[in-house]
Scaffold this motif. Structure first.
Motif, PDB file in Angstrom:
ATOM      1  N   ARG A 162       0.836  -1.204   0.000  1.00  0.00           N
ATOM      2  CA  ARG A 162       0.000   0.000   0.000  1.00  0.00           C
ATOM      3  C   ARG A 162       0.870   1.253   0.000  1.00  0.00           C
ATOM      4  N   MET A 163       1.963   1.188   0.746  1.00  0.00           N
ATOM      5  CA  MET A 163       2.874   2.326   0.786  1.00  0.00           C
ATOM      6  C   MET A 163       3.505   2.554  -0.590  1.00  0.00           C
TER       7      MET A 163
ATOM      8  N   SER B 247      16.467   4.689   0.316  1.00  0.00           N
ATOM      9  CA  SER B 247      16.257   5.875  -0.531  1.00  0.00           C
ATOM     10  C   SER B 247      14.799   5.978  -0.979  1.00  0.00           C
ATOM     11  N   ILE B 248      14.043   4.906  -0.784  1.00  0.00           N
ATOM     12  CA  ILE B 248      12.602   4.947  -1.074  1.00  0.00           C
ATOM     13  C   ILE B 248      11.940   5.738   0.049  1.00  0.00           C
ATOM     14  N   ARG B 249      11.216   6.800  -0.330  1.00  0.00           N
ATOM     15  CA  ARG B 249      10.676   7.711   0.686  1.00  0.00           C
ATOM     16  C   ARG B 249       9.419   7.126   1.338  1.00  0.00           C
ATOM     17  N   LEU B 250       9.637   6.166   2.233  1.00  0.00           N
ATOM     18  CA  LEU B 250       8.532   5.523   2.937  1.00  0.00           C
ATOM     19  C   LEU B 250       8.059   6.401   4.088  1.00  0.00           C
ATOM     20  N   ASP B 251       6.761   6.486   4.251  1.00  0.00           N
ATOM     21  CA  ASP B 251       6.179   7.221   5.382  1.00  0.00           C
ATOM     22  C   ASP B 251       6.064   6.244   6.548  1.00  0.00           C
ATOM     23  N   ARG B 252       7.066   6.216   7.396  1.00  0.00           N
ATOM     24  CA  ARG B 252       7.124   5.213   8.459  1.00  0.00           C
ATOM     25  C   ARG B 252       6.017   5.401   9.488  1.00  0.00           C
ATOM     26  N   GLU B 253       5.649   6.650   9.736  1.00  0.00           N
ATOM     27  CA  GLU B 253       4.578   6.893  10.708  1.00  0.00           C
ATOM     28  C   GLU B 253       3.245   6.370  10.189  1.00  0.00           C
TER      29      GLU B 253
ATOM     30  N   LEU C  81       9.280  -1.053  10.947  1.00  0.00           N
ATOM     31  CA  LEU C  81       9.165  -1.171   9.499  1.00  0.00           C
ATOM     32  C   LEU C  81       9.519   0.142   8.798  1.00  0.00           C
ATOM     33  N   GLY C  82      10.272   0.012   7.723  1.00  0.00           N
ATOM     34  CA  GLY C  82      10.756   1.170   6.981  1.00  0.00           C
ATOM     35  C   GLY C  82      12.212   1.454   7.253  1.00  0.00           C
ATOM     36  N   ALA C  83      12.794   0.726   8.218  1.00  0.00           N
ATOM     37  CA  ALA C  83      14.219   0.885   8.513  1.00  0.00           C
ATOM     38  C   ALA C  83      15.079   0.159   7.489  1.00  0.00           C
ATOM     39  N   ALA C  84      14.468  -0.736   6.702  1.00  0.00           N
ATOM     40  CA  ALA C  84      15.153  -1.548   5.699  1.00  0.00           C
ATOM     41  C   ALA C  84      16.192  -2.451   6.359  1.00  0.00           C
TER      42      ALA C  84
ATOM     43  N   GLY D 179      12.600  -1.273  -0.864  1.00  0.00           N
ATOM     44  CA  GLY D 179      12.570  -0.437   0.340  1.00  0.00           C
ATOM     45  C   GLY D 179      12.313  -1.204   1.630  1.00  0.00           C
ATOM     46  N   LYS D 180      12.181  -2.539   1.531  1.00  0.00           N
ATOM     47  CA  LYS D 180      11.890  -3.348   2.719  1.00  0.00           C
ATOM     48  C   LYS D 180      12.823  -4.544   2.770  1.00  0.00           C
ATOM     49  N   SER D 181      13.359  -4.803   3.942  1.00  0.00           N
ATOM     50  CA  SER D 181      14.224  -5.962   4.152  1.00  0.00           C
ATOM     51  C   SER D 181      13.521  -6.971   5.050  1.00  0.00           C
ATOM     52  N   ARG D 182      14.001  -8.198   4.998  1.00  0.00           N
ATOM     53  CA  ARG D 182      13.510  -9.163   5.981  1.00  0.00           C
ATOM     54  C   ARG D 182      13.896  -8.721   7.392  1.00  0.00           C
ATOM     55  N   ASN D 183      14.954  -7.929   7.501  1.00  0.00           N
ATOM     56  CA  ASN D 183      15.426  -7.501   8.825  1.00  0.00           C
ATOM     57  C   ASN D 183      14.411  -6.621   9.545  1.00  0.00           C
TER      58      ASN D 183
END
Length: 483
Positions: free
Chosen positions: A42-43, A200-206, A191-194, A102-106
């Motif tokens: 969705r992000m 560099s993907i501008r994810l809205d973490r909030e 989530l969003g910490a990668a 923009g997302k890691s398993r970590n």
């Protein structure tokens, strides 16, 4: 899926793959991983990186996988994250191929662990509520039932069974309230910490955190993606809870053994060879749980310590300790609640154990206040009286002799002594707040019930908040994703 081919020339040997795979334990976080991927997609859609059509197709596929879990049997896929990505790459290639953008398993697994742990904390609190209700209901019914309080495992003073039960209810509540504080640390999204340093993907973490039911984020990317310090806080909180449970079990085993209480047959067993036995086996298992939790906490810390930098697969090995401790706590609380309802007090035995020696300190208080002697002198006199009681030599003459040798002008008969040290008289004489005076027991029980009510309301609120996540994030259609 072959995501390893590129950097590596060969697929991992099957035995090595099975050895390092987390699939055997990933069922615990399966549904959380589905929700995390749905929110991430969705992000990406909000950022214009996947189309509305691809998002809609992916959400339908994820909803199906949420309702009917995928198989976690292929170690070549390493973990649940790769299982879901492999599935989605086939069911919705446009979205599945970008699932790791923009997302890691970590950061994903750290988020899934927190989500599942939050769920289990709320369930643990819910399991504890019937135990608290049972303990307080029985405490009120037994508020005036004379019962010995002990120190050093020796009878120390007359008390009531209601007082003993409110003691344990109070400790359980304090431990549960501490668990709620541990929950606050869980309620932050990584989530969003990668992988370790952000993206560099501008994810809205909030926004992502809000969608997943978190109240905030773990801001620092390296902490968010690799730290498991929060599991130590959580496991310690569960250990504190099980410490109280272990004490309750040990106390009741002792009371059962000396004939102070009886336990329902449905919570006991017998011997395979000695038919006369009634063994408190449920309590014997319950008293081990704090030791087991301590062992899991030690295992957890031993795995987490001496780690350098970001994620390492060591962390994968730590989470089973968290799940085991929480599940054991829930089961133990549930079983103990049923057992408490079956308890009965042997009132005659309890009253006998609260004989004159048990209340002798109140005789010392009386001598000090009534005749103006120092408490230490009164203590010495009452010690001599106690010895005579224990030896069976106390008589009117002997009592007068003890008082006279100590220089006391007090004139106390055996009848006076019996009256002053009567367990009913003693417990009703207590004036301090929090004492075993039946009126105080009732007051404390009412106060504890209010705290239970607050805890129940908190658990219900968090349950509602978490239950909305799946409905919110798995709804198919790009229009909801753009909202």
């Amino acid at each position: 899926m072959g995501f390893r081919i590129g950097r590596l020339g060969k697929e991992m040997a099957r035995e090595a793959a099975e050895y390092s795979s987390s699939l055997r334990i990933d069922s615990e976080i399966y549904r959380q991983v589905i929700l995390i991927n749905a929110v991430h997609l969705r992000m990406l859609n909000r950022l214009g990186l996947i189309s509305d059509e691809d998002l809609s197709k992916a959400l339908r596929a994820l909803k199906a996988a949420y309702d009917k879990p995928l198989s976690l049997d292929d170690p070549a896929l390493e973990d649940v994250h790769m299982v879901v990505e492999n599935f989605l790459s086939q069911a919705a290639p446009g979205a599945g191929g970008n699932l790791a953008l923009g997302k890691s398993r970590n950061d994903a697994v750290a988020t899934a662990i927190r989500m599942r742990a939050k769920e289990l904390v709320v369930l643990t609190v819910r399991e504890a509520l019937p135990l608290l209700d049972a303990a307080l209901e029985k405490a009120e019914a037994e508020a005036e039932t004379i019962y010995p309080a002990t120190t050093h495992l020796q009878v120390a003073a007359p008390s009531t069974f209601g007082f003993i039960l409110t003691h344990y209810a109070s400790r359980l509540l304090s431990a549960l309230e501490w668990m709620v504080k541990a929950y606050e640390e869980l309620d932050l999204s990584p989530l969003g910490a990668a992988a370790c340093c952000g993206s560099s993907i501008r994810l809205d973490r909030e926004w992502i955190a809000e969608q997943l039911g978190f109240r905030g984020i773990v801001e620092h990317a390296l902490e968010a993606s690799s730290s498991r310090d929060f599991t130590v806080t959580l496991a310690s909180a569960v250990l504190r809870l099980l410490l109280v449970v272990s004490d309750i079990a040990e106390d009741l085993i002792h009371a059962f053994t000396v004939g102070l209480v009886d336990i329902g047959d449905e919570y006991c067993s017998t011997s395979s060879i000695m038919p006369q036995k009634k063994n408190p086996v449920v309590l014997e298992v319950a008293r081990t749980k704090s030791a087991e939790a301590l062992g899991e906490l030690a295992r957890l810390v031993a795995i987490l310590q001496r780690r350098v930098g970001g994620y390492v697969l060591d962390l994968q090995q730590s989470t089973p300790s968290v799940w085991k401790t929480l599940h054991e706590a829930r089961t133990t609380l549930r079983v103990l609640a049923g057992l408490i309802n079956t308890l009965t007090v042997n009132r005659e035995r309890a009253l006998k154990m609260c004989g004159p020696e048990a209340g002798i300190v109140e005789l010392a208080n009386y001598l000090s206040v009534r005749y103006g002697v120092t408490f230490r002198l009164a203590h010495k006199v009452c010690g001599e009286i106690s010895r005579a009681l224990a030896e069976g030599t106390l008589s009117e003459e002997n009592l007068r002799g003890i008082l006279q040798r100590s220089g006391l002008a007090a004139v106390i008969s055996l009848q006076d002594l019996t009256s002053l040290t009567s367990p009913t008289t003693v417990v009703r004489s207590y004036k301090t707040r929090g004492s075993s005076n039946p009126e105080e027991v009732r007051r404390m029980s009412s106060a504890l019930r209010l705290r239970v009510g607050v805890l129940r309301k908190w658990a219900e609120g968090e349950e509602r908040r978490m239950s909305l996540v799946a409905e919110r994030v798995l709804e198919a259609g790009a229009s909801s994703a753009q909202s």
